[in-house]
Motif scaffolding. Structure first.
Motif, PDB file in Angstrom:
ATOM      1  N   GLU A 252      25.859  27.537  11.405  1.00  0.00           N
ATOM      2  CA  GLU A 252      25.665  26.690  10.151  1.00  0.00           C
ATOM      3  C   GLU A 252      25.730  27.863   9.045  1.00  0.00           C
ATOM      4  OE1 GLU A 252      24.913  23.396   8.826  1.00  0.00           O
ATOM      5  OE2 GLU A 252      25.973  23.063  10.848  1.00  0.00           O
ATOM      6  N   LEU A 253      25.637  29.161   9.134  1.00  0.00           N
ATOM      7  CA  LEU A 253      25.745  29.948   8.310  1.00  0.00           C
ATOM      8  C   LEU A 253      26.717  29.938   7.354  1.00  0.00           C
ATOM      9  CD1 LEU A 253      24.063  33.034  10.110  1.00  0.00           C
ATOM     10  CD2 LEU A 253      23.053  32.056   8.192  1.00  0.00           C
ATOM     11  N   LYS A 254      27.867  29.820   7.687  1.00  0.00           N
ATOM     12  CA  LYS A 254      29.191  30.197   6.834  1.00  0.00           C
ATOM     13  C   LYS A 254      29.130  28.577   5.977  1.00  0.00           C
ATOM     14  CE  LYS A 254      33.894  31.013   6.857  1.00  0.00           C
ATOM     15  NZ  LYS A 254      35.094  31.012   7.894  1.00  0.00           N
ATOM     16  N   LYS A 255      28.791  27.659   6.686  1.00  0.00           N
ATOM     17  CA  LYS A 255      29.223  26.166   6.072  1.00  0.00           C
ATOM     18  C   LYS A 255      27.946  26.076   4.916  1.00  0.00           C
ATOM     19  CE  LYS A 255      28.758  22.624   9.042  1.00  0.00           C
ATOM     20  NZ  LYS A 255      28.642  21.895   9.931  1.00  0.00           N
ATOM     21  N   GLN A 256      26.532  26.803   5.172  1.00  0.00           N
ATOM     22  CA  GLN A 256      25.599  26.435   4.231  1.00  0.00           C
ATOM     23  C   GLN A 256      25.449  27.601   3.081  1.00  0.00           C
ATOM     24  OE1 GLN A 256      21.582  25.163   5.530  1.00  0.00           O
ATOM     25  NE2 GLN A 256      22.405  24.387   7.509  1.00  0.00           N
ATOM     26  N   ALA A 257      26.584  28.609   3.051  1.00  0.00           N
ATOM     27  CA  ALA A 257      26.849  29.478   2.035  1.00  0.00           C
ATOM     28  C   ALA A 257      26.920  28.391   0.687  1.00  0.00           C
ATOM     29  CB  ALA A 257      27.853  30.296   2.389  1.00  0.00           C
ATOM     30  N   SER A 258      26.781  29.171  -0.308  1.00  0.00           N
ATOM     31  CA  SER A 258      26.645  28.368  -1.802  1.00  0.00           C
ATOM     32  C   SER A 258      28.133  28.537  -1.973  1.00  0.00           C
ATOM     33  CB  SER A 258      25.636  29.042  -2.637  1.00  0.00           C
ATOM     34  OG  SER A 258      26.069  28.550  -3.909  1.00  0.00           O
ATOM     35  N   GLU A 259      28.662  26.957  -2.350  1.00  0.00           N
ATOM     36  CA  GLU A 259      30.039  26.951  -3.057  1.00  0.00           C
ATOM     37  C   GLU A 259      29.931  27.158  -4.160  1.00  0.00           C
ATOM     38  OE1 GLU A 259      31.789  23.139  -2.576  1.00  0.00           O
ATOM     39  OE2 GLU A 259      33.849  24.072  -2.147  1.00  0.00           O
ATOM     40  N   ASP A 260      28.687  26.988  -4.957  1.00  0.00           N
ATOM     41  CA  ASP A 260      28.823  27.352  -6.394  1.00  0.00           C
ATOM     42  C   ASP A 260      28.875  28.789  -6.731  1.00  0.00           C
ATOM     43  OD1 ASP A 260      28.637  24.716  -7.037  1.00  0.00           O
ATOM     44  OD2 ASP A 260      26.298  24.717  -7.663  1.00  0.00           O
ATOM     45  N   LEU A 261      28.262  29.501  -5.732  1.00  0.00           N
ATOM     46  CA  LEU A 261      28.057  30.973  -6.121  1.00  0.00           C
ATOM     47  C   LEU A 261      29.526  31.694  -5.765  1.00  0.00           C
ATOM     48  CD1 LEU A 261      26.453  33.556  -6.667  1.00  0.00           C
ATOM     49  CD2 LEU A 261      25.670  33.613  -4.329  1.00  0.00           C
ATOM     50  N   ILE A 262      30.132  30.834  -4.580  1.00  0.00           N
ATOM     51  CA  ILE A 262      31.466  31.419  -4.138  1.00  0.00           C
ATOM     52  C   ILE A 262      32.327  31.437  -5.191  1.00  0.00           C
ATOM     53  CG2 ILE A 262      33.429  31.220  -2.762  1.00  0.00           C
ATOM     54  CD1 ILE A 262      31.448  30.168  -0.314  1.00  0.00           C
ATOM     55  N   LYS A 263      32.105  30.175  -5.860  1.00  0.00           N
ATOM     56  CA  LYS A 263      33.537  29.922  -6.918  1.00  0.00           C
ATOM     57  C   LYS A 263      32.822  30.626  -8.108  1.00  0.00           C
ATOM     58  CE  LYS A 263      34.937  25.398  -5.814  1.00  0.00           C
ATOM     59  NZ  LYS A 263      34.726  23.916  -5.926  1.00  0.00           N
ATOM     60  N   GLY A 264      31.590  30.965  -8.556  1.00  0.00           N
ATOM     61  CA  GLY A 264      31.452  31.880  -9.574  1.00  0.00           C
ATOM     62  C   GLY A 264      31.870  33.274  -9.342  1.00  0.00           C
ATOM     63  N   VAL A 265      31.459  33.582  -8.525  1.00  0.00           N
ATOM     64  CA  VAL A 265      32.097  34.887  -8.122  1.00  0.00           C
ATOM     65  C   VAL A 265      33.326  35.418  -8.104  1.00  0.00           C
ATOM     66  CG1 VAL A 265      31.927  36.876  -6.327  1.00  0.00           C
ATOM     67  CG2 VAL A 265      29.707  35.795  -6.668  1.00  0.00           C
ATOM     68  N   VAL A 266      34.300  34.406  -7.433  1.00  0.00           N
ATOM     69  CA  VAL A 266      35.559  34.416  -7.213  1.00  0.00           C
ATOM     70  C   VAL A 266      36.337  34.381  -8.740  1.00  0.00           C
ATOM     71  CG1 VAL A 266      37.897  33.138  -6.556  1.00  0.00           C
ATOM     72  CG2 VAL A 266      35.918  33.517  -5.037  1.00  0.00           C
ATOM     73  N   ALA A 267      35.705  33.557  -9.606  1.00  0.00           N
ATOM     74  CA  ALA A 267      36.247  33.207 -11.008  1.00  0.00           C
ATOM     75  C   ALA A 267      36.177  34.457 -11.696  1.00  0.00           C
ATOM     76  CB  ALA A 267      35.346  32.190 -11.641  1.00  0.00           C
ATOM     77  N   MET A 268      34.679  35.422 -11.434  1.00  0.00           N
ATOM     78  CA  MET A 268      34.611  36.561 -12.200  1.00  0.00           C
ATOM     79  C   MET A 268      35.480  37.813 -11.915  1.00  0.00           C
ATOM     80  SD  MET A 268      30.552  36.506 -13.018  1.00  0.00           S
ATOM     81  CE  MET A 268      30.627  37.976 -14.007  1.00  0.00           C
ATOM     82  N   ARG A 269      35.305  37.908 -10.286  1.00  0.00           N
ATOM     83  CA  ARG A 269      36.117  39.007  -9.473  1.00  0.00           C
ATOM     84  C   ARG A 269      37.495  39.102  -9.810  1.00  0.00           C
ATOM     85  NH1 ARG A 269      33.673  40.825  -4.041  1.00  0.00           N
ATOM     86  NH2 ARG A 269      35.685  41.988  -4.069  1.00  0.00           N
ATOM     87  N   SER A 270      38.270  37.769  -9.914  1.00  0.00           N
ATOM     88  CA  SER A 270      39.497  37.644  -9.885  1.00  0.00           C
ATOM     89  C   SER A 270      40.131  38.328 -11.321  1.00  0.00           C
ATOM     90  CB  SER A 270      40.090  36.066 -10.011  1.00  0.00           C
ATOM     91  OG  SER A 270      39.528  35.612  -8.661  1.00  0.00           O
ATOM     92  N   VAL A 271      39.435  38.128 -12.407  1.00  0.00           N
ATOM     93  CA  VAL A 271      40.050  38.560 -13.439  1.00  0.00           C
ATOM     94  C   VAL A 271      39.549  40.078 -13.993  1.00  0.00           C
ATOM     95  CG1 VAL A 271      39.975  38.203 -16.139  1.00  0.00           C
ATOM     96  CG2 VAL A 271      40.142  36.338 -14.691  1.00  0.00           C
ATOM     97  N   LYS A 272      40.239  41.087 -13.696  1.00  0.00           N
ATOM     98  CA  LYS A 272      39.645  42.488 -14.063  1.00  0.00           C
ATOM     99  C   LYS A 272      39.670  42.772 -15.421  1.00  0.00           C
ATOM    100  CE  LYS A 272      40.327  42.704  -9.266  1.00  0.00           C
ATOM    101  NZ  LYS A 272      40.606  41.277  -8.684  1.00  0.00           N
ATOM    102  N   GLU A 273      38.479  43.679 -15.420  1.00  0.00           N
ATOM    103  CA  GLU A 273      38.213  44.460 -16.453  1.00  0.00           C
ATOM    104  C   GLU A 273      39.094  45.425 -16.933  1.00  0.00           C
ATOM    105  OE1 GLU A 273      34.300  45.243 -15.826  1.00  0.00           O
ATOM    106  OE2 GLU A 273      33.386  43.518 -15.978  1.00  0.00           O
ATOM    107  N   ILE A 274      39.132  46.252 -17.940  1.00  0.00           N
ATOM    108  CA  ILE A 274      40.028  46.993 -18.324  1.00  0.00           C
ATOM    109  C   ILE A 274      39.512  48.251 -17.540  1.00  0.00           C
ATOM    110  CG2 ILE A 274      40.782  48.796 -20.043  1.00  0.00           C
ATOM    111  CD1 ILE A 274      40.757  46.456 -22.036  1.00  0.00           C
TER     112      ILE A 274
END
Ligand code: GLY
Ligand code: MN
Length: 464
Positions: free
Chosen positions: A147-169
């Motif tokens: 269950e470890l993968k399934k119970q990972a936090s979707e909110d956290l995944i989406k938050g991290v992906v949104a930030m790391r996708s857009v690179k800083e200068i």
């Protein structure tokens, strides 16, 4: 490390995306190679690096979003550590460098998490990919392994992906420096690609240059005159005139940012007519992709455009037939390009792949296809300024795949199987650049690495 403010700002932004609960970020541990004290080269978890910047094992970061408290769990430096590793910052100095004021001993981490869980607090974690971290979460939070993968936090995944996708200068600058190291790696490989050289002699130089100018390679070097094998890590063939050598290699910076570049060159330094004809098609796809990349365009559409350029070129040569657009819609081109056009690039070569490729490359506007070829596209969604991605079309002649499709009569309407006989020993071609999506277009990162037929042939004449 970047400045303390960078990590404070990033963590603050994350709490606007995941508004409640406890965010738990474990650092990676050392991994044993053949006995416990002989470890692989240490690699920190990229998300831990992104939010905390600490590139050492033995830590975990906590963000208690409800209480507005951040904690760094770690251990005080011991005399044994100093004897073994030299002077090291104290736990509080390490915490200070990332802008955290509260520290706790690492052995209190499990109790802290268990207590929070018993109070009904939501504990957000990202999908674990290393067994030791899986065991820790399983034992601490009582979540079954399955269950470890399934119970990972979707909110956290989406938050991290949104930030790391857009690179800083500052991130783009670091990625670009690694492309400049890749320039050295690839031009050295070109100059060495002469008959009789063993692939591993060149692969060793390529890897050595990455180590000399940064941290190391960003993934194991792919270098082969059998470029039709997409991820070929076997390097023991003596190069033979008439073959094409594919080198897919990138560097990792001291800050852990990556480059990922591929070049294909004719062993001996001169493209044959047959090689040139196929190479020019792959090059056209690579160049047109770079022109087409801009904000708000789906990368899936650019992938399909590249496939159409390849199908058109192969149709002009008589290897394919019919309407190239229809051929691509049917998936017939995937006999020659059985992979996606590219992926995000950053702290990971396939950036954030551990968080789930569908979160990184897809969203509710574009679903993953099940068609052979298109199904392997890692990045399909709309591009945004600040994305860094790879542009890596290829054309391969894979005898086993050709034989299978031919025996099945697959896509007979689009493929001239009889003409393919003359290409059975062709090998493969891939051309890959790293591209930044800008406000109104795109920029190929780094010092341009020879790519046209003339540029490659000129580079290959130079002394090693
Ligand atoms: N360069 C390796 C890959 O993209 O898979
Ligand atoms: Mn790549």
């Amino acid at each position: 490390m970047f400045s303390q403010e960078t990590y404070i700002r990033r963590r603050r932004t994350l709490t606007t995306k995941v508004c409640a609960g406890i965010l738990f970020f474990p650092a990676n541990n050392e991994m044993s190679f053949n006995y416990p004290a002989n470890t692989y080269s240490y690699r920190q978890d990229s998300t831990f690096l992104y939010y905390f910047g600490i590139d050492n094992p033995g830590y975990a970061g906590i963000m208690d979003v409800d209480a507005g408290v951040e904690i760094l769990f770690g251990n005080e430096v011991t005399m044994d550590d100093i004897i073994w590793s030299g002077a090291l910052p104290s736990l509080s100095e390490t915490a200070h460098s990332t802008g955290i004021h509260v520290t706790k001993p690492f052995d209190q981490l499990a109790e802290y998490l268990k207590k929070a869980q018993s109070l009904g607090r939501k504990i957000h974690y990202l999908p674990p990919y290393r067994d030791d971290i899986k065991i820790f979460i399983h034992e601490t939070l009582g979540i079954p392994f399955s269950e470890l993968k399934k119970q990972a936090s979707e909110d956290l995944i989406k938050g991290v992906v949104a930030m790391r996708s857009v690179k800083e200068i500052q991130e783009i600058e670091d990625i670009e420096r690694t492309v400049d190291v890749a320039y050295l790696m690839h031009t050295a490989a070109m100059r060495m690609a002469h008959e009789g050289k063993i692939e591993q002699e060149i692969a060793g130089v390529v890897e050595g240059l990455a180590i000399s100018h940064g941290r190391s390679v960003s993934f194991p070097v792919i270098l082969s005159q059998n470029g039709q094998i997409l991820h070929n890590h076997g390097h023991n063939n003596p190069l033979q005139n008439g073959r094409l050598m594919v080198t897919d290699a990138g560097a990792e910076s001291a800050m852990r940012y990556c480059s990922d570049i591929t070049r294909t060159v004719p062993v001996g330094g001169k493209f044959s007519q047959q090689q040139k004809e196929i190479y020019e098609i792959a090059l056209k796809a690579n160049v047109e992709v770079a022109k087409a990349v801009r904000p708000d365009v789906f990368y899936k559409d650019i992938h399909l455009m590249a496939c159409e350029i390849i199908a058109t070129g192969l149709t002009d040569l008589g290897l394919m037939k019919g309407n190239p657009k229809d051929a691509v819609a049917a998936g017939a081109h995937a006999l020659f390009m059985p992979h996606g056009l590219g992926h995000m690039l950053g702290l990971d070569v396939h950036d954030m792949e551990n968080l789930g490729e569908n979160y990184v490359g897809y969203d509710n506007t574009v679903q993953r296809s099940s068609q052979f070829g298109l199904a392997f596209l890692r990045l399909a969604r709309k591009l945004q300024p600040g994305f860094v991605l790879t542009d890596e079309p290829g054309i391969y002649f894979i005898p086993a795949l050709i034989d299978l499709w031919k025996s099945e009569g697959k896509h007979n309407d689009f493929i001239n199987y009889s003409k393919l006989e003359a290409y059975r020993d062709f090998g493969g071609i891939r051309i890959e650049d790293d591209i930044l999506v800008t406000e109104n277009g795109a920029r190929v990162l780094g010092k341009p690495i020879p790519k046209t037929v003339a540029e490659i042939e000129t580079e290959m004449q130079k002394a090693i």
